[in-house]
Design an enzyme around this catalytic site. Structure first.
Site, PDB file in Angstrom:
ATOM      1  N   LYS A 184     -14.277  61.993  -6.962  1.00 41.96           N
ATOM      2  CA  LYS A 184     -15.487  61.360  -7.498  1.00 41.96           C
ATOM      3  C   LYS A 184     -15.604  61.593  -9.014  1.00 41.96           C
ATOM      4  O   LYS A 184     -14.780  62.270  -9.606  1.00 41.96           O
ATOM      5  CB  LYS A 184     -16.724  61.882  -6.767  1.00 41.96           C
ATOM      6  CG  LYS A 184     -16.724  61.522  -5.280  1.00 41.96           C
ATOM      7  CD  LYS A 184     -16.674  60.017  -5.075  1.00 41.96           C
ATOM      8  CE  LYS A 184     -16.914  59.573  -3.643  1.00 41.96           C
ATOM      9  NZ  LYS A 184     -15.852  59.952  -2.698  1.00 41.96           N
TER      10      LYS A 184
HETATM   11  C1  PLP Z   1     -19.433  55.209  -0.462  1.00 41.89           C
HETATM   12  C2  PLP Z   1     -19.298  56.605   0.066  1.00 41.89           C
HETATM   13  N1  PLP Z   1     -20.304  57.114   0.804  1.00 41.89           N
HETATM   14  C3  PLP Z   1     -20.242  58.360   1.290  1.00 41.89           C
HETATM   15  C4  PLP Z   1     -19.158  59.169   1.050  1.00 41.89           C
HETATM   16  C5  PLP Z   1     -19.134  60.543   1.630  1.00 41.89           C
HETATM   17  O1  PLP Z   1     -19.038  61.510   0.625  1.00 41.89           O
HETATM   18  P1  PLP Z   1     -18.607  62.997   0.987  1.00 41.89           P
HETATM   19  O2  PLP Z   1     -17.123  63.015   1.038  1.00 41.89           O
HETATM   20  O3  PLP Z   1     -19.133  63.817  -0.164  1.00 41.89           O
HETATM   21  O4  PLP Z   1     -19.238  63.351   2.264  1.00 41.89           O
HETATM   22  C6  PLP Z   1     -18.098  58.699   0.294  1.00 41.89           C
HETATM   23  C7  PLP Z   1     -16.921  59.549   0.041  1.00 41.89           C
HETATM   24  O5  PLP Z   1     -15.801  59.139  -0.072  1.00 41.89           O
HETATM   25  C8  PLP Z   1     -18.161  57.381  -0.214  1.00 41.89           C
HETATM   26  O6  PLP Z   1     -17.162  56.891  -0.967  1.00 41.89           O
END
Ligand code: PLP
Length: 387
Positions: A184
């Site tokens: 990210k």
């Molecule tokens: C659009 C989106 N939503 C939610 C998530 C979930 O994030 P996390 O990996 O921090 O749980 C991601 C992660 O790749 C994502 O790209």
């Protein structure tokens, strides 16, 4: 051909992040503590949100937000099919029903003009995803939310540093959920943050995140805390640790600089691929915004080639260029094909993008030479596989 493999993404970690983690490890306090509090305060100040809850992931943020909103079985939540699994799976795990609305063909963001026809008396919320770091058009979404009494939960996993009409994502009248996963815009290893203007929602998410213990319970083994504690409700274990926040504290001040570098690479790609008809390049939305360029996601016009998208990615790999898949649309995945087939009925833009999309390498410490290698490899694969 380049000698070393170029991954599609890798985090940019400096000596100050490393020193801060070592400081945590040596301090005797490695779980939730003062560094998490500092990261919370600094992130809140950066995005302009009065309340924020640091968590172990954005997935945890989606889960707890939906629980805090008391989503009931059968409640409908509108979202995009062009997202990571957790946006949709958290709706299901909370007993809700995801209702998928198609995307715009250029930005790949939710097509807000198609939401109204999907609203029913059971609709409770809309979850827009700021795809690749480009803000959805929030004003028409707010108008719909006001008209139908809906809550907007922004999946801001890609959107740390994104702005909409001069305002940072995280500062709008919504709930915004950020991710600090390693690919990210900034990272804490794994991590997430729920930002909101609603104090009671922040309080509820905060209780749910750590066994239902009151907000300051993390202090119970510190000199300033008290070992006794009370459980206010049955909760989860989704807290962020100090060794994660130690990384975030030093990533956050670099976020604008990271975005500037991501933007320069994305614009270089846009320029270099402008004369390549086999690629549909990501489009800028027409309203004022700052794109955080979390991902660079062209669509490969496979109808003009002898190979499909997966083969295209494989050919890039043979040239030592990594790529990512963000995303195979959620309704193309096995569980959804079987369990929610009606949801796949009319999502032509998502279907089109899902079969053609790929993420090219994009991360702040990429050099100009790396970006040139990517362009050369993409053009080589296309030239060798035209119909
Ligand atoms: C659009 C989106 N939503 C939610 C998530 C979930 O994030 P996390 O990996 O921090 O749980 C991601 C992660 O790749 C994502 O790209």
């Amino acid at each position: 051909m380049r000698q070393e493999f170029l991954p599609f993404s890798t985090p940019t970690i400096g000596d100050d992040e490393i020193a801060e983690v070592v400081d945590s490890l040596k301090s005797g306090w490695i779980t939730t503590g003062p560094k998490v509090k500092r990261f919370e305060e600094e992130f809140k100040a950066y995005v302009g949100s009065p309340f924020a809850v640091p968590l172990s992931s954005a997935t945890a943020g989606l889960h707890l937000t939906l629980l805090a909103l008391k989503i009931q079985p059968g409640d409908e939540i509108i979202t995009t099919p062009m997202t990571f699994a957790s946006t949709v799976s958290m709706i299901i795990l909370c007993g809700g029903k995801p209702v998928l609305v198609d995307i715009e063909p250029g930005t790949l963001n939710l097509d807000i003009s198609k939401i109204r026809e999907k609203i029913t008396p059971r609709t409770r919320a809309i979850i827009p995803v700021h795809f690749a770091g480009q803000s959805c058009d929030m004003d028409p979404l707010f108008a719909l939310a006001r008209e139908f009494g809906l809550t907007i939960i922004e999946d801001a996993a890609h959107a740390a540093g994104t702005e909409y009409k001069g305002k940072r994502i995280g500062s709008l009248e919504t709930i915004s959920i950020f991710s600090f996963h390693p690919n990210k815009n900034i990272t804490t290893g794994e991590g997430g943050m729920v930002c909101t203007r609603d104090e009671s929602l922040a309080e509820e998410v905060s209780l749910l995140k750590f066994h239902g213990m009151s907000r300051e319970a993390w202090k119970r083994f510190a000199a300033s805390g008290t070992p006794n504690y009370d459980i206010m409700l049955p909760g989860y274990k989704y807290n962020m640790m100090d060794i994660q926040a130690a990384i975030g504290i030093h990533q956050l001040p670099k976020l604008d600089q990271f975005i500037a570098r991501r933007t320069a690479i994305a614009e270089y790609y846009n320029h270099a691929f402008a004369d390549v008809p086999e690629l549909a390049l990501p489009a800028y939305a027409p309203y004022e915004q700052r794109h955080a360029w979390h991902l660079y996601t062209p669509l490969v016009r496979i109808e003009q080639l002898r190979i499909d998208r997966d083969q295209f990615m494989n050919e890039l790999k043979k040239l030592n260029i990594g790529s990512g898949l963000h995303y195979k649309a959620i309704h193309h995945h096995a569980w959804y094909r079987e369990n929610l087939p009606q949801e796949a009925a009319s999502l032509p833009n998502a279907d089109y993008a899902s079969d053609r999309i790929l993420s090219l390498p994009l991360f702040p410490k990429m050099g100009d030479d790396d970006a040139r290698d990517v362009v050369e490899a993409v053009k080589t694969v296309i030239a060798g596989n035209r119909k």
